[in-house]
Design a protein around this motif. Structure first.
Motif, PDB file in Angstrom:
ATOM      1  N   ARG A   1       1.711   7.227  -6.410  1.00 40.84           N
ATOM      2  CA  ARG A   1       0.722   8.044  -6.798  1.00 40.84           C
ATOM      3  C   ARG A   1       1.209   9.671  -6.362  1.00 40.84           C
ATOM      4  NH1 ARG A   1      -3.700   4.541  -4.059  1.00 40.84           N
ATOM      5  NH2 ARG A   1      -4.183   3.334  -5.656  1.00 40.84           N
TER       6      ARG A   1
ATOM      7  N   ARG B   1       1.961   1.788  -3.509  1.00 42.33           N
ATOM      8  CA  ARG B   1       0.958   2.510  -4.458  1.00 42.33           C
ATOM      9  C   ARG B   1       0.860   3.872  -4.007  1.00 42.33           C
ATOM     10  NH1 ARG B   1      -1.570  -2.636  -3.129  1.00 42.33           N
ATOM     11  NH2 ARG B   1      -2.527  -1.562  -1.652  1.00 42.33           N
TER      12      ARG B   1
ATOM     13  N   GLU C   1       0.923  -0.994   0.079  1.00 41.85           N
ATOM     14  CA  GLU C   1      -0.039  -0.123  -0.106  1.00 41.85           C
ATOM     15  C   GLU C   1       0.896   1.298  -0.064  1.00 41.85           C
ATOM     16  OE1 GLU C   1      -3.572   2.416   2.598  1.00 41.85           O
ATOM     17  OE2 GLU C   1      -2.871   0.263   3.103  1.00 41.85           O
TER      18      GLU C   1
END
Length: 55
Positions: free
Chosen positions: A46, A42, A39
């Protein structure tokens, strides 16, 4: 055949090493509000940190 060492390959390897170090440090600190390393990767990809804010 080996992939040529381009700037992109080197940058990705450095980024992966940095993200792995961050994940290891966070796990060692035992943060109650920590996120999985997947996580975190990710969110950082971003352009945000694991708390949803800028890194």
């Amino acid at each position: 055949m080996n992939e040529p060492l381009t700037a992109t390959v080197i940058e990705r390897a450095a980024e992966n090493a940095w993200l792995n170090r961050l994940a290891d440090e966070w796990e060692q600190e035992g943060r109650a509000d920590s996120v999985s390393s997947e996580e975190m990767v990710r969110e950082l990809a971003r352009g945000r940190g694991p708390d949803g804010l800028s890194p």
